[in-house]
Structure formats: C-alpha cells, structure tokens
Design a protein around this motif. Structure first.
Motif, mmCIF file in Angstrom:
data_model
loop_
_atom_site.group_PDB
_atom_site.id
_atom_site.type_symbol
_atom_site.label_atom_id
_atom_site.label_comp_id
_atom_site.label_asym_id
_atom_site.label_seq_id
_atom_site.Cartn_x
_atom_site.Cartn_y
_atom_site.Cartn_z
ATOM 1 N N VAL A 1 22.588 -8.239 5.493
ATOM 2 C CA VAL A 1 22.989 -7.223 4.911
ATOM 3 C C VAL A 1 21.747 -6.648 4.039
ATOM 4 N N ALA A 2 21.817 -5.146 3.902
ATOM 5 C CA ALA A 2 20.649 -4.459 3.304
ATOM 6 C C ALA A 2 21.236 -3.616 2.522
ATOM 7 N N PHE B 1 24.636 3.189 -0.391
ATOM 8 C CA PHE B 1 25.241 2.640 0.585
ATOM 9 C C PHE B 1 24.627 1.397 0.981
ATOM 10 N N TYR B 2 25.502 0.466 1.826
ATOM 11 C CA TYR B 2 24.779 -0.921 2.318
ATOM 12 C C TYR B 2 25.175 -0.797 3.921
ATOM 13 N N SER B 3 24.212 -1.827 4.683
ATOM 14 C CA SER B 3 24.504 -1.930 5.910
ATOM 15 C C SER B 3 24.273 -3.175 6.487
ATOM 16 N N GLN C 1 24.469 -7.296 18.153
ATOM 17 C CA GLN C 1 24.607 -5.970 17.784
ATOM 18 C C GLN C 1 23.371 -5.316 17.964
ATOM 19 N N THR C 2 23.267 -4.120 18.632
ATOM 20 C CA THR C 2 22.065 -3.330 18.948
ATOM 21 C C THR C 2 21.519 -2.666 17.634
ATOM 22 N N SER C 3 22.400 -2.300 16.552
ATOM 23 C CA SER C 3 21.897 -1.446 15.518
ATOM 24 C C SER C 3 22.701 -1.767 14.342
ATOM 25 N N TRP C 4 22.267 -1.504 13.080
ATOM 26 C CA TRP C 4 22.933 -1.847 11.734
ATOM 27 C C TRP C 4 24.164 -0.824 11.942
ATOM 28 N N GLU C 5 25.003 -1.311 10.836
ATOM 29 C CA GLU C 5 26.199 -0.716 10.902
ATOM 30 C C GLU C 5 26.270 -0.072 9.349
ATOM 31 N N PRO C 6 26.332 0.931 8.978
ATOM 32 C CA PRO C 6 26.407 1.484 7.602
ATOM 33 C C PRO C 6 27.749 1.421 7.148
ATOM 34 N N HIS C 7 27.855 1.170 5.679
ATOM 35 C CA HIS C 7 29.227 1.032 4.923
ATOM 36 C C HIS C 7 28.717 1.889 3.702
ATOM 37 N N ASN C 8 29.677 2.670 3.276
ATOM 38 C CA ASN C 8 29.705 3.229 2.015
ATOM 39 C C ASN C 8 30.401 2.336 0.906
#
Length: 339
Positions: free
Chosen positions: A185-186, A193-195, A201-208
C-alpha cells in the motif's frame, strides 16, 4: 508595574496550559512499558532490524548512521563503512536470518550474508525509476526493493539481477508499506489518494480517500485489514480484505494539534500509535478504545516509526536520536491479569 504585568501574563499562560493538559479525555496507561535508550548519535534515525538472533540488530539513519546491538537493543555501538559520501542517508534495513540489506541515498544498496560482519556494495541502475526507499529481505539471496514512485523489484540471486514486479509507476509517494504476504500500500505524496498492489497484478490500483482529511500513513494488520492515519489525529480501519470498505473513523484524542505518524500491532488486539511531540497511544481492543502513555510525553521528539518484531520485542523511533524500547516485564506486571 511592568514586572507585575509580566508575571500576571505568565501566571495566566500557566493556567491555560494546565487546563489544556487536564482537558484530555484519553485515559492514561496503567504504567509506561517503554524505556528511553541512549544511542551514540543525534542524527535522525530511520529504521531498525534484527537477525534471526533477537539479540543482534542494526539501527540506521541520516549521516551514514549505522549502529549495532548485541543485547537486544539495550546498548548500541556505531559502525563505520567506507562510503563515497560520508553524509549518505540509510533509509531502510532488513534481515532474513543472517542475510541483510541496507538501502540508502544516493542510490546506495549494501548486502551482508554473515549477520553484518561484512558488507558488500551492490550497484543500482541509474535508469531506476525514482529513488529507492524501502528494502525487504525475504530469504536466501532474495529481497524486494521499492522506490518513491511505486516501482517494485525483486532479486533472487543476491542483488545481481532485479526483475520488475509491477508495470509503470504510481506517482511520487510519501510512504510505502509491504505486508507479510507480499501486498503493498502506498500513500500519494500529497495524501490525496492511496494505491494498492498484490502479487499477480500488473499495475497499481488507485483508491480515493474516503473523506476530506489528507492521508498521513497506511499499513497492514495481520488479518489483512488496512489501517490509515489522517491529518487531525484520525485513525481508521478497513473491513478485512476489502480496501474499499472502511469502518467509522476515530479520533483517539479530540481537538488534538499533533499528528498521528505511525501504527504497529504488538498482538492481533493490541496496537500502538506514535505521534508528534512525544505522543504515544495504545489500544488493547483492536482500536475501539484508547489510552495515552503520559510518561512518554516529556520526550522532545516526534515519534514517527513504531516496530514490533514479536509480542515481547518492540521499538519506537523518534527525532534527534530518540529510541524507545518496549519492556514486556513491566507491561505484564502492570496488566489487570497480573494483579
């Protein structure tokens, strides 16, 4: 007359301070299980790690600070490494058994296979996206390295070769954390926001973020929950294994002017939070109710990193060479069960 007015102002100020201290509704801990440990540096300390021998560990920080302990963290001695830049900063240290890694700036990676008796320097590519900020020892010749733009690399040959684990970058981050099962988690640099990312997984998933408060720090609990600390002294926990669903936000101490900086679990139910101005909070019920360690308030430092290696071994790192060590015997003798 002027002297009398000055004394009146001072007296009034003392009354205000006394009332502000007294107005805190957070109960005090029964006793203080944290000892202040003297370390031979006043540089900023940044990370701590132990080998498979819980008595042998290393503490790193700014100005190429590298300290070693052989008694579980009661005493520390400085080590000096031959570096190109004596002002190098050691950001992260991690051990898996006798094998350890130190990551620093500028683009500095050190590796040991003999519990730190000797260190070899590993070259990092100048094309590496971002600056390395975290290293995680995972086993023999195996480690993961993360940068401040969310790039993640893994080596399985002692650092000779590194393989990218995620495509692209997430953007500049203020902090990044890895769970024991390999999830990350970043928090974005501005806390807006955080990711999240997990193996496969191939890429980060962003979250508001779920309210208007900017994020300060995030991490994982053992049961898969995410925790977050937000501006204004707010703490919040996700529903287990669902980073999109969050429980009600809490303010352990209302109307506080100091921030919450880091959180760590001592047991699945007991957790500690470090904050600005020597503030240290604990919860024995998974974050439902809180107590404040008022004996630590006199420590003139921001307590920005809390680490537990097991239920009996923990440390709090602060500014200007401040180090606190958890004392399990004091905690046990002061617990309700012990009475």
């Amino acid at each position: 007359m002027g002297i009398m007015k000055n004394w009146q102002r001072i007296f009034a100020l003392l009354i205000v301070v006394f009332l502000c201290i007294g107005c805190s509704k957070v109960p005090s801990t029964v006793s203080n299980p944290w000892a202040i440990i003297s370390v031979p540096t006043d540089s900023k300390l940044l990370d701590i790690a132990f080998t498979d021998n819980s008595q042998h560990g290393f503490l790193v920080g700014g100005d190429a600070t590298l300290l070693e302990t052989n008694d579980g963290g009661d005493t520390w001695k400085p080590l000096t490494l031959e570096l190109d830049d004596p002002k190098s900063r050691f950001d992260s240290v991690s051990f898996a058994g006798k094998e350890g890694w130190i990551l620093g700036e500028p683009s500095l990676l050190l590796h040991t296979t003999d519990e730190g008796s000797s260190w070899s320097r590993i070259a990092l590519s100048e094309k590496l996206p971002g600056s390395p900020i975290a290293i995680y020892a995972l086993g023999e010749n195996t480690a993961e390295m993360a940068t401040d733009v969310g790039a993640i690399y893994r080596t399985q040959d002692g650092g000779i070769n590194w393989k990218a684990q995620v495509e692209g970058a997430v953007g500049v981050v203020r902090n990044i954390e890895r769970s024991p099962d390999g999830k990350y988690v970043a928090v974005s640099a501005k806390g807006s926001f955080y990711s999240t990312w997990e193996p496969g997984q191939t890429s980060w998933e962003p979250h508001n973020r779920n309210n208007s408060r900017r994020l300060e720090n995030m991490g994982f609990a053992e049961n898969g929950q995410l925790w977050l600390l937000a501006r204004g002294g707010q703490v919040q926990f996700s529903e287990p294994n669902n980073p999109e669903e969050w429980q009600e936000a809490q303010n352990p101490e209302l109307a506080t002017s100091w921030g919450l900086l880091d959180l760590a679990y001592r047991t699945p139910d007991e957790l500690w939070i470090g904050g600005g101005s020597g503030n240290l909070l604990s919860s024995a019920d998974g974050g439902q109710t809180w107590e404040k360690d008022r004996d630590v308030e006199g420590v003139a430092a921001n307590l920005y990193k809390v680490v537990f290696f097991n239920s009996d071994q923990g440390f709090v790192i602060g500014d200007r060479g401040v180090l606190l060590k958890y004392q399990p015997n004091i905690a046990k003798t002061s617990s309700p069960e012990a009475g």
